[in-house]
Enzyme design. Structure first.
Site, PDB file in Angstrom:
ATOM      1  N   GLY A 267      -8.885  -5.235   3.087  1.00 39.57           N
ATOM      2  CA  GLY A 267      -7.881  -5.139   4.139  1.00 39.57           C
ATOM      3  C   GLY A 267      -8.054  -3.894   4.986  1.00 39.57           C
ATOM      4  O   GLY A 267      -9.130  -3.294   5.054  1.00 39.57           O
TER       5      GLY A 267
ATOM      6  N   THR B 258       0.819  -1.205   0.000  1.00 40.72           N
ATOM      7  CA  THR B 258       0.000   0.000   0.000  1.00 40.72           C
ATOM      8  C   THR B 258       0.854   1.257   0.000  1.00 40.72           C
ATOM      9  O   THR B 258       1.900   1.297   0.639  1.00 40.72           O
ATOM     10  CB  THR B 258      -0.835   0.003   1.298  1.00 40.72           C
ATOM     11  OG1 THR B 258      -1.588  -1.187   1.354  1.00 40.72           O
ATOM     12  CG2 THR B 258      -1.743   1.203   1.365  1.00 40.72           C
TER      13      THR B 258
END
Length: 335
Positions: A224, A194
């Protein structure tokens, strides 16, 4: 006796008058000092800061340019994340992201501004700039989070361009994966690196953003930590902000970013707060932390930053004082 009483009353009146004058003077000085302090804070020069997970120099450059031009922290983190969403070579965010097990690229993102407003989208297909879509959710709807088809319909109504996100490179990787279909996150190469960004602008306001394509080859519908407020990202403009990367399931279970901000509220430095949040994961009963990576970065209201990870090799980019650099993070599991 009357003369003595007159003198006594005169003395009492004089003392009282002096006391009132003294208190008025003190109050006047206090107000003046407060005004001077307030004016000093207004004129004190604040150094803008941007920090972002991993080594994404294009993102930090885009964000820092916004701040150099006098833009807001929110604009900075949005533009920084957009730079990587448009980078097809980055297979963890935006176009070119690695797909789920069915071959679909689904994106998640969130933003949070200095007012504590939050917007997010999850499970979005065919929209590249989901960080901007998350901002539109925050600013143009009565909601905080939109998912899947509803988020895509909203994007269309807002004029977002629809496009195929699965590139030939990512499709090839997915087809090779299907041969064995083995699913196991690999530390620091977990296919979900990310990009999370935090920024403080010249006004001293803090905002944050997070965007990801999630775990590669995940089950369809898996979400997530990245788009979830308090887990992947949290901002409190009175205290600071934090953002996470790594195995999202573990961040979700400990509400890591919110935890870090609350620890800073209690007086811990960004570094101390990040370390404590990692230890909360490590010290969970029967934790298998040796098999996965979680990393945090944080910034407080003073512009001080910190970072910590379970394993080695996590790094973050920082822009401050007109300079950008990549810094290797400290970590828990030493050799």
């Amino acid at each position: 006796m009357k003369g003595k009483n007159r003198i006594k009353n005169t003395m009492i009146f004089t003392v009282g008058l002096f006391a009132i004058t003294f208190l008025q003077s003190c109050n006047s000085n206090t107000v003046a000092n407060k005004e001077a302090t307030s004016e000093s804070l207004k004129t004190e020069k604040i150094t803008p800061v941007v920090i972002g997970t991993w080594n994404f120099p294009k993102a930090i450059e885009a964000a820092s340019q916004v701040l150099k031009n006098g833009g807001s922290a929110l604009d900075a983190v949005e533009q920084g994340c957009r730079a990587e969403e448009a980078n097809a070579e980055n297979q963890t965010v935006g176009i070119g992201g690695l797909p789920d097990r069915d071959g679909n690229v689904t994106l998640d993102a969130c933003v949070m501004n200095e007012k504590g407003d939050y917007g997010a989208v999850v499970g979005v297909q065919n929209i590249k700039h989901v960080v901007s879509l998350a901002r539109r959710v925050m600013e143009d709807t009565p909601h905080a989070l939109l998912s899947g088809r509803g988020a895509e319909q909203f994007a269309k109504s807002m004029g977002f361009q629809q496009e195929e996100l699965l590139t030939e490179s990512s499709k090839k990787a997915w087809e090779e994966w299907k041969i064995k279909s083995e699913y196991k996150p690999i530390i620091n190469i977990e296919n979900h690196d990310t990009i999370g960004m935090l920024a403080m602008d010249a006004e001293g306001n803090i905002s944050g953003a997070c965007t990801t394509s999630g775990l590669a080859y995940k089950m369809a519908g898996r979400i997530g930590d990245s788009p979830i407020v308090g887990s992947g990202l949290f901002v409190d403009n009175e205290v600071g902000a934090a953002v996470a990367t790594g195995l999202g399931e573990e961040v979700l279970k400990t509400v890591g970013s919110f935890l870090i901000v609350e620890l800073m509220r209690q007086g811990k430095s960004p570094q101390e707060a990040c370390e404590e949040a990692i230890k909360r994961i490590v010290n969970k009963p029967n934790s298998n932390y040796k098999d996965f990576q979680v990393c945090y970065i944080a910034m407080n209201k003073k512009g001080e930053v910190g970072s910590y990870a379970i394993h080695e090799w996590f790094s973050y980019n920082i822009y401050t004082n007109g300079e950008s650099k990549n810094i290797k993070s400290d970590f828990y599991l030493k050799p």
